[in-house]
Scaffold this motif. Structure first.
Motif, PDB file in Angstrom:
ATOM      1  N   ARG A  91       0.833  -1.207   0.000  1.00 41.89           N
ATOM      2  CA  ARG A  91       0.000   0.000   0.000  1.00 41.89           C
ATOM      3  C   ARG A  91       0.867   1.256   0.000  1.00 41.89           C
ATOM      4  NH1 ARG A  91      -2.776  -1.170   4.546  1.00 41.89           N
ATOM      5  NH2 ARG A  91      -3.598  -3.025   3.602  1.00 41.89           N
ATOM      6  N   ARG A  94       2.612   1.659  -3.367  1.00 45.11           N
ATOM      7  CA  ARG A  94       1.700   2.140  -4.409  1.00 45.11           C
ATOM      8  C   ARG A  94       1.555   3.651  -4.328  1.00 45.11           C
ATOM      9  NH1 ARG A  94      -3.618  -1.325  -4.527  1.00 45.11           N
ATOM     10  NH2 ARG A  94      -3.889  -0.225  -6.490  1.00 45.11           N
ATOM     11  N   LYS A  95       1.436   4.167  -3.114  1.00 48.59           N
ATOM     12  CA  LYS A  95       1.342   5.628  -2.947  1.00 48.59           C
ATOM     13  C   LYS A  95       2.647   6.300  -3.364  1.00 48.59           C
ATOM     14  CE  LYS A  95      -2.002   5.469   0.815  1.00 48.59           C
ATOM     15  NZ  LYS A  95      -2.212   5.647   2.257  1.00 48.59           N
ATOM     16  N   ILE A  97       4.864   5.198  -5.542  1.00 49.91           N
ATOM     17  CA  ILE A  97       4.981   5.160  -7.003  1.00 49.91           C
ATOM     18  C   ILE A  97       4.058   6.184  -7.646  1.00 49.91           C
ATOM     19  CG2 ILE A  97       4.588   3.732  -9.054  1.00 49.91           C
ATOM     20  CD1 ILE A  97       5.444   1.322  -7.279  1.00 49.91           C
ATOM     21  N   ALA A  98       2.839   6.293  -7.140  1.00 55.78           N
ATOM     22  CA  ALA A  98       1.879   7.241  -7.707  1.00 55.78           C
ATOM     23  C   ALA A  98       2.361   8.685  -7.568  1.00 55.78           C
ATOM     24  CB  ALA A  98       0.526   7.066  -7.038  1.00 55.78           C
ATOM     25  N   LYS A 105       8.791   6.657 -12.817  1.00 55.74           N
ATOM     26  CA  LYS A 105       7.740   5.869 -13.462  1.00 55.74           C
ATOM     27  C   LYS A 105       8.223   5.308 -14.792  1.00 55.74           C
ATOM     28  CE  LYS A 105       3.930   8.284 -11.272  1.00 55.74           C
ATOM     29  NZ  LYS A 105       2.762   9.131 -11.457  1.00 55.74           N
ATOM     30  N   ALA A 156       3.416  -4.167  -6.027  1.00 53.69           N
ATOM     31  CA  ALA A 156       2.732  -2.875  -6.078  1.00 53.69           C
ATOM     32  C   ALA A 156       2.658  -2.359  -7.512  1.00 53.69           C
ATOM     33  CB  ALA A 156       3.454  -1.869  -5.192  1.00 53.69           C
ATOM     34  N   ILE A 157       3.731  -2.535  -8.259  1.00 53.67           N
ATOM     35  CA  ILE A 157       3.766  -2.028  -9.639  1.00 53.67           C
ATOM     36  C   ILE A 157       2.726  -2.727 -10.496  1.00 53.67           C
ATOM     37  CG2 ILE A 157       5.157  -1.977 -11.748  1.00 53.67           C
ATOM     38  CD1 ILE A 157       7.618  -1.631  -9.864  1.00 53.67           C
ATOM     39  N   SER A 159       0.083  -4.090  -9.649  1.00 47.16           N
ATOM     40  CA  SER A 159      -1.292  -3.892  -9.209  1.00 47.16           C
ATOM     41  C   SER A 159      -1.807  -2.491  -9.523  1.00 47.16           C
ATOM     42  CB  SER A 159      -1.404  -4.157  -7.704  1.00 47.16           C
ATOM     43  OG  SER A 159      -0.710  -3.157  -6.981  1.00 47.16           O
ATOM     44  N   LEU A 160      -0.939  -1.607 -10.004  1.00 49.41           N
ATOM     45  CA  LEU A 160      -1.358  -0.247 -10.356  1.00 49.41           C
ATOM     46  C   LEU A 160      -1.986  -0.225 -11.744  1.00 49.41           C
ATOM     47  CD1 LEU A 160       1.673   1.827  -9.069  1.00 49.41           C
ATOM     48  CD2 LEU A 160      -0.654   1.928  -8.204  1.00 49.41           C
ATOM     49  N   ASP A 162      -1.854   2.100 -13.894  1.00 51.42           N
ATOM     50  CA  ASP A 162      -0.957   2.750 -14.854  1.00 51.42           C
ATOM     51  C   ASP A 162       0.013   1.764 -15.493  1.00 51.42           C
ATOM     52  OD1 ASP A 162      -2.154   5.046 -14.044  1.00 51.42           O
ATOM     53  OD2 ASP A 162      -0.499   5.694 -12.751  1.00 51.42           O
TER      54      ASP A 162
END
Length: 193
Positions: A91, A94-95, A97-98, A105, A156-157, A159-160, A162
């Motif tokens: 979690r 993910r934040k 990376i965003a 990215k 995490a990557i 599951s995004l 993007d």
């Protein structure tokens, strides 16, 4: 090195040797108990020396076994704690990376497109430093220019939204070396099946 460190190092090295000495001496003592005529001509100090060797080697074997058991339990506890923290780490990643800069990215997207967790980058570059500081990549194979995307970051990557993978098998391959198809589906988000 302090005395405790030396003792632990000796136990790591000498556990098997002590077991061999223990086995040989115990076998001699058993043979002496049931076939005393085999040891009739030996000097008087041999049998007490074998008893001392059995006791000493037994203690070393027990200590080496206890050290191995403690080390195994510590490793097991670390792995369980890591697995328990995994959802929170994913979690957080993910934040991260965003909210990361576009250059990070791009690096991650390139790895996803290549279906590889390996990243080659100069270690003193600001993007690399940022990725290491945020636990997105870690050093790989002792080469200062080769990094590996961490397991949690890879989860995490993929599951995004993007980073939607186009080839499901290729996406799972770097993470599950040799795993079967059903095992691979367990950790991939449902939208990618």
């Amino acid at each position: 090195m302090d005395i405790v460190g030396q003792l632990i190092a000796a136990l790591k090295i000498s556990g098997r040797a002590a077991f061999t000495v223990f086995s040989a001496c115990a076998l001699c003592l058993l043979a002496e108990r049931y076939q005393p005529q085999l040891f009739a001509g030996l000097p008087i100090w041999v049998m007490p020396s074998l008893r001392v060797a059995v006791i000493f080697s037994f203690v070393v074997v027990v200590l080496a076994g206890l050290y191995w058991a403690g080390d195994s339990l510590a490793t097991f506890a670390r792995e369980k704690a890591k697995a328990a923290r995994r959802p929170n780490n994913i979690r957080r990643l993910r934040k991260t990376i965003a909210s990361s800069p576009l250059a990070i990215k791009y690096v991650l997207l390139y790895s996803v497109s290549q279906a590889s967790r390996r990243v080659s980058a100069p270690p003193d570059h600001p993007v690399t430093i940022h990725m290491v500081d945020n636990n997105l990549i870690e050093s790989d194979y002792g080469d200062s220019h080769t990094f590996r995307i961490t397991e949690d970051a890879w989860r995490a990557i993929i599951s995004l939204p993007d980073f939607v993978p186009t080839n499901q098998t290729a996406m799972r391959r770097p993470f599950y070396e040799g795993a079967d198809e059903e095992r691979m589906k367990l950790d991939i988000p449902e939208q990618y099946h």
